[in-house]
Enzyme design. Structure first.
Site, PDB file in Angstrom:
ATOM      1  N   HIS A   1     -22.043  -1.310  16.628  1.00 45.84           N
ATOM      2  CA  HIS A   1     -21.954  -1.930  15.304  1.00 45.84           C
ATOM      3  C   HIS A   1     -20.674  -1.512  14.586  1.00 45.84           C
ATOM      4  O   HIS A   1     -20.361  -2.045  13.529  1.00 45.84           O
ATOM      5  CB  HIS A   1     -23.188  -1.602  14.466  1.00 45.84           C
ATOM      6  CG  HIS A   1     -24.436  -2.212  15.008  1.00 45.84           C
ATOM      7  ND1 HIS A   1     -24.608  -3.566  15.103  1.00 45.84           N
ATOM      8  CD2 HIS A   1     -25.557  -1.666  15.537  1.00 45.84           C
ATOM      9  CE1 HIS A   1     -25.800  -3.833  15.645  1.00 45.84           C
ATOM     10  NE2 HIS A   1     -26.385  -2.680  15.924  1.00 45.84           N
TER      11      HIS A   1
ATOM     12  N   GLU B   1     -35.546   1.051  21.092  1.00 46.34           N
ATOM     13  CA  GLU B   1     -35.525   0.414  19.775  1.00 46.34           C
ATOM     14  C   GLU B   1     -36.123  -0.988  19.759  1.00 46.34           C
ATOM     15  O   GLU B   1     -35.887  -1.746  18.816  1.00 46.34           O
ATOM     16  CB  GLU B   1     -34.098   0.388  19.213  1.00 46.34           C
ATOM     17  CG  GLU B   1     -33.059  -0.110  20.188  1.00 46.34           C
ATOM     18  CD  GLU B   1     -31.629  -0.031  19.626  1.00 46.34           C
ATOM     19  OE1 GLU B   1     -31.459   0.124  18.406  1.00 46.34           O
ATOM     20  OE2 GLU B   1     -30.674  -0.146  20.427  1.00 46.34           O
TER      21      GLU B   1
HETATM   22 MG    MG Z   1     -30.017  -0.351  17.010  1.00 52.31          MG
END
Ligand code: MG
Ligand code: MG
Ligand code: MG
Ligand code: MG
Ligand code: MG
Ligand code: MG
Lengths: 264, 264, 264, 264, 264, 264
Positions: free
Chosen positions: D50, D154
Site C-alpha cells: 500500500h 487477513e
Molecule cells: Mg492488508
C-alpha cells in the site's frame, strides 16, 4: 474541475452520455501529465504496459493530472493485478487491464480492483483518501462504484469469451485494442487497426456492451479516427498517443517554418 | 546521423548556411528527448532555466538525443557557469547562457566553456570522450571549436553592450530572447515577443552578428514565427517550445475528433 | 557500431560463430552502462533479477548501451514475463528469463516475447521503432527473429526438462546459471559454479543445444573462467559481473599503489 | 547497533522474547527511513503493497535503515514473490507477504525466500554480502535462518487455512492484517480493525502460533493499540503507519501553537 | 482550498491578520508533502538549504502541496537566486532566501524574484500558468504582488543592515533564523534559538517590520515555541521541522505502546 | 569500521601519517558507492564537478559509503559553495573545492564550510547528527575540526597564490589537479598530468604544505602513479577514477577470456 468532478468520472462513463476523449501517456514524467491535461481532455490514461511508468512515477503522475482537474486512469502491465490495487490506492479513477482473454482473467482482475464482497482489494488507500477527502468508512463502501475496472479485448480468445468477460461481477466496461486485434486476426501478418474487418469487430463489441449494460472504450490512432469511433458508439476513446500528438505538433511547426522560410 | 555528423554541428552553425531549426525541451525526461528528436529538427535544446532539467537528467537526456542522431545543446540557469562546464563534459554540443548583460558576464561564461588559453574550462570530459570517440589529446585541442558558447541578449543592458559581448573571445554566437526583451522594452507592462518594435531590435542584432562574424539564434513562439525569423537572417531558430508543440498536437486531435463526431 | 550492427546481434548469436563475450550489469545506472560498454564487449546484459534495475532505468540504460554501439539484453525477475515484453518495446535485443523449469514455463516466456503466430507479444514498440528505424509493418514481421528469448537452465527440474524446453517454439537459446545449478545439485550445501561436476552438466547442455540447433550461453565468474567456457563450446559467455570487474580493477590499483609506496 | 546486531534480528523475533515494535513506512524516501529509524524502534518495515516503494528505492532504503542500526523488513505487493527474493538480496532482514490465503500461496512464498533444500531462492545476494560481511558459503547456509518469511493472514480463506499455512516449511511467522480482516468479516461493510470481534480472531491466531512454534506479528493503528496487541501476546507489532505518526506529530504542534497563541 | 485561495496567500501574509503556521519540509519526497499538507497548516515550505530538495523534486512537490490545497514556498540554498526564479516558474507562492546580509544581497534576491521594472525575473512560468490558470499578460503584471520574496535575517551583519534590507524594493518580508542568529551572537559557542537574548532581537525585528510595513516570519523549534512567537507578533511561524514532527509522533506512539504493554 | 572511526578521518588526514588512498566516483549511483567502498580504500570521494552527482543522490551516496564503513568526501562544482554546506549537512567528512585561484576564493570556501567564528556555515546538520550520533551542541563545536575543507590548486593563478591560500583560516589542506595544471602550464596545448614538469610543481606544493602545516592531496591517474605520489609525500591520493578502475577490470577480464579461448 474540483475533486468532486474528478471523482464523478465513473458515473459519467457509466451514464452512456458518450463522447469522452482521453489523453494517453507513455512518457513517465509527472509534469508532462500536467501540461497535456491542460487541453480539453475528459481524462488521462497513464500507460504502464507499453509506456515506461512505474508505480512511483505513476503515483505522482496521478496527482499531477488531478491537480490539472482531470481524472487519471492507468493501464497496467499484462497480468500485474497487484499494480491495479496500488494505482487505485494512489488515486487512479480506473484501471485498464490488457489481454483479458477469459472469464478467469477477468475474475482475477476484479478481485484486485474491488473491495469485498465483489473482490478482495486490500485496504490501504492513503493517497486516495487524501485526494478524495472521503472518510475511510465512506471510501470503503463507495470505491467499487467510484472507480472503474476495464478489461481489454484484443485477442481471438478474448473475442470468443467477450460475453463471459462482460458478465463477471466487478468488470465495469471493456477497452478494445485494435492494433493487437488486427495482429491476432491476421495471425501476425499485419498491424492494421483501422480496417473494415476490425471495424466489424468493434461494432459487434459495442453492441455486446449495450446488451450487457457495460461501457465501451477504444484506442484511436489519431483525432480523425477517434471521431469515427465515437460515431460507432464508443463511450470513451483515445485520439492518438502522447508521442503521436507531440510529434504531429512538432512536424507541423517544422513544416510551417520551412514553408515560410522558403517563401522568401 | 552518425556521431561524426552530430559533432560537426558547430561547424554547420558557424558556416552561415542558415535555416537551422531546433527542438526546445523543458520537460525533464530523457525518453521525451528521444521521441521529439525523431522529427526533422537540426538540433535539440534542453532548457534548464525555465525548464526542469537538472544535471543528472540532462546528462542522460543528451545521450538520448545523440542516440536519435541529433546534437543536443543546453540552456543553463542564470549565472550557473559551473553547469555549463558539466554539460559539455556530458556531451552537449553547445551552451546557451541567459541574461548575459555585459562583457564581464560574457567573459565569465567563456571562461567556463573554453579550455585554455581562451578560458579556464576544467578537464574531465569522460562522457564526451565516450560519445565523440576522440582521444583526450585531440578532444582538448578541438573542443573549443567543436562546441559553441551562445550568449543570450534579452535586456536593455545587453542591447547596449551587444557589440562588446560579441567581441569577447570564446563567445561564438548570440541567442535573442524576444519575450524578456519585450518585457524589458515595455518596463514590465507586456510580454509581446512578436511586435514590430521587437522585430526592429532583432534585425539590428542580426546585422551586428554579421559585422562581428558571429551567428545569431532566436526563440520563435511557433512554426510560422520561426519561418519569419529565418527570413530575417537568423541562423538557428526555435519553432515553439515542447509544451506548445505537444499541446497544439493534442488540441488538433481533440478538435478533429469532436468535429467528426458532431458530423454524425 | 551502427544501429544496423546492433540489430544484427540476433543473427550473430544464432550463427554459431561463437566467442561472444558480454558485460553483465546489476548497478542500475544508465551512465555506468555507457562507460562499461566502451570496452570490447559484444553485448551488455542488464540484470533485473539479482541487480537493481527497474523498467524505467532499464529503458534508459538500453539507450545508453545502444549509444555506445552495443546490443543490450536484459534478464528479467523470476516469472515477470510482462517485463520481458516491455524491455523489448524499449529496444532490448534479447531477454534472459531465469528459472525456466519446465516446458510450460518456456511457453509462457515465449508467449510474452514473440508476436503471433508464435506468441502473444502485445503491440507497442515505440522506443524500439525509434532505435531501429524500422517502419511498424517491418518491425512486426521481423522482431521475432531480430530479438532473442533465452531460457535459463539452473535447477534439477530444468535439467530434466531441458530437451522439452529447447523444443518450445520461440525459445532461441539457453543460458546456464552455474551458481544456482551448483546449489541445486548440492541440495543447498554449496555454491560452487566452477567444479568438474558442474562442467559435466555444462558440456551436456552444450551438446543438447547443438542437437536442437539452439545457442548456448553461460555465466562465468571471471575472465579466465569465461575463456574456459568458450572452449567448452558456449556461444555467449559472461566474464564476471560488473561488481567483480569494478572491484578487481580497484583492488589492483590499490595493490599497485601500496607496492610502489612501500618500495620507497 | 552494529551489523551483527541487525543480523541477529531473526533470532530475536523467533526467541519469543516479545515486545518488538517496528516502524512502518510507505513514503518511498530513503532519507525518511534514516530519520524515523533514529527513534527507539526495534525494526523498520518498508511497505510496497500500500506504500509507494519500488525495488530500487527499497534497496537504498534498506541501506539507510541499516545505517541507522536497524533491521529492515519489506512487505511485498500481493503475489510478487520475485520481489521477495530481490529484497533479501538487497539486505532485507525479512519479508512480509500479504494475502497468503492457502498453503499453496505459502509454498510459493517460501520457495522465493528460502534457499534449497527448503525453497528455490536464486543465488545473487551481492548487497547482502556487503552488508552482512559474510563470505558467500556462509551466507548460503545461514540465510534461511537469518532472515524471516512472514505470511499475512487477513481473509476468511486464510483464517480457515491458518494451521496449514503455519505448517509450510520455510514460513517463519504470521502477520495479521486487522483492517482487511475486518472488511472480510463484515463482507465489505466496515473497516474496523480494533473491535472485540477482531480481537477474538487475533487471540486465536496468537494461540495457533504458539502451538506451531511460530511468531506472531500484527498491525496496530497507533501506539495505544500496539500496547494492547503486545499484551495479547504478539511478538512484533506496528504502532501506527508513518503517515499516522507524522500527522499526529504535526497536529500536536499546530494545536500547541494555536493554544498558546490564543492564551495571549 | 481552490487555486484561487492558494493564490491569495500573498495577500493574506501581507494583510497582518497574523497567526499563520506553516509546515517545513526537508525530506525531498512529493508524496510526503501531500500527506503533511493534509494537516491544518496555512502553507508549506520546502527547504532546499538544509533539506535535500532539488529543482526537479521541488517542482513536483509544489504540485503535490497545491493538490492538497496549500500554498507552497521554498527556501533556496545560500545565494542560489537562479533557483528562486525557477521555483516561482514551478508555482511556488514565495521564496525564502537565507543569509541576506546586506542591501546588495537583497537587491540580487529581488532581481531574481520580481519582473521589471522592480527586478529582472526572466519570463517562462509554464507550470505557474497551468497552476494559476492565468493568461500570460495577467500573470506578468500580477506576479510581483501575488508571490512573496522573503529575506532571512540571521547574522550580525544582517542585523546591522536590517533597515536597509527592508527598504529594498521587492523585498516583501523577513524571516528570522534564530539558530544561526544564536550561533552568530555567541561567536559559534552555542546553538540556542529560544533564549531571552534571542527573544530581544526577535522583538526588535518585529518592530522594525511594523515600521517598514513588511511582514515578519520566524522558525520555531516546536509547537509551543511557535505559539510564543505568534504572541510576539510574528505573522508567519514554523512549528518545528518535518523530522521533529515525525519523530515526536513516533516517539509518542512507542512510549504509549511500551506504557500499556508494561501495565499488564 | 564504526561511525567513530569514520568520524576520526579528519584527525587521520591531519596527522601526517600519510599513505591514504581514496576511491573517486563520478557515476551518480549510491549502490555503486557501496560496492566500491568494500575494497581497501581509506575514503571515498564523490565528484560533483566532472561527475554527475547532484545533492540528492550525493546525500544518499554518502550514507551508502558510511554504511560500508568509509568516510565520504565530495568535490563540489566550481564556485558552488552552497553545495559544500549542504554536503556537510548530509554527513560528508570533507569538501574538495576546485579552482581555488586566490585567497578570496579560499575565504569564500571556508565561509561555507566552517561554523563561526571561522566561517558562516549555517546551522541545519540533520543527517550529520543522525550519522555521527552527536548532540547538537557538541556537533557545533567540533564540526570545524571533524570535517575538512580542501582547496584545489590547479591553475597558474593558484600556484602564484598558493601560500596565501594555505594561510586562510579554515582551509585544512590542498588537493592538486595535475591534469588541469598541465593544461594551464602548456597554455592549453596538452593534458599530461604525469610529466617531470608537473612533478616539480607537485613537490614544491608538498613542501609548501609542510611549511604551512597543511595536508596535501592529489589525483593519480592509476595505481602506479598513486604509489609514486605517495612517495613524493602526499598524504592522500587517488589511484584512478571509478571509470578507469571499472574499465581496466573489464578489459583484463575480456583479455583473459580471449587468451584462454584462443589457446584451445
Ligand atoms: Mg492488508
Ligand atoms: Mg494491446
Ligand atoms: Mg529569457
Ligand atoms: Mg541463477
Ligand atoms: Mg539559518
Ligand atoms: Mg581539475
Amino acid at each position: 474541475m474540483s475533486g468532486g468532478t474528478i471523482d464523478s468520472f465513473a458515473q459519467r462513463i457509466r451514464s452512456s452520455e458518450g463522447g469522452l476523449i482521453s489523453a494517453w501517456i507513455g512518457i513517465p514524467d509527472p509534469l508532462f501529465v500536467n501540461h497535456l491535461a491542460q487541453e480539453a481532455f475528459d481524462a488521462v490514461v497513464l500507460d504502464m504496459q507499453h509506456g515506461v511508468w512505474d508505480l512511483g512515477s505513476a503515483a505522482v503522475g496521478i496527482g499531477q493530472g488531478r491537480l490539472a482537474g482531470k481524472p487519471v486512469l492507468a493501464r497496467i502491465p499484462v497480468g500485474d493485478f497487484a499494480a491495479a490495487s496500488r494505482l487505485l490506492d494512489a488515486g487512479a479513477s480506473g484501471i485498464i487491464a490488457p489481454m483479458i482473454n477469459s472469464a478467469s482473467d477477468a475474475v482475477a482482475f476484479a478481485k484486485a480492483t474491488k473491495y469485498p464482497p465483489v473482490g478482495e482489494r486490500s485496504w490501504g488507500p492513503t493517497l486516495a483518501l487524501n485526494h478524495t477527502g472521503l472518510p475511510a468508512a465512506e471510501y470503503l463502501t463507495t470505491a467499487n462504484d467510484a472507480t472503474v475496472a476495464i478489461a481489454m479485448i484484443e485477442t481471438r480468445a478474448a473475442l470468443d469469451a467477450a460475453d463471459e468477460i462482460m458478465r463477471v461481477d466487478g468488470i465495469d466496461g471493456i477497452f478494445v485494442g485494435p492494433s493487437d486485434l488486427s495482429i491476432a486476426l491476421s495471425q501476425g501478418a499485419t498491424v492494421a487497426p483501422d480496417t473494415p474487418e476490425v471495424d466489424g469487430v468493434l461494432k459487434h463489441l459495442v453492441a455486446r456492451c449495450r446488451a450487457h449494460n457495460k461501457f465501451a472504450c477504444v484506442f484511436g490512432s489519431n483525432g480523425e479516427r477517434a471521431g469515427e469511433l465515437l460515431k460507432m458508439g464508443f463511450d470513451f476513446v483515445i485520439a492518438g498517443a502522447d508521442t503521436q500528438q507531440l510529434r504531429s505538433g512538432a512536424a507541423s511547426a517544422i513544416a510551417a517554418a520551412r514553408r515560410i522560410h522558403a517563401s522568401s
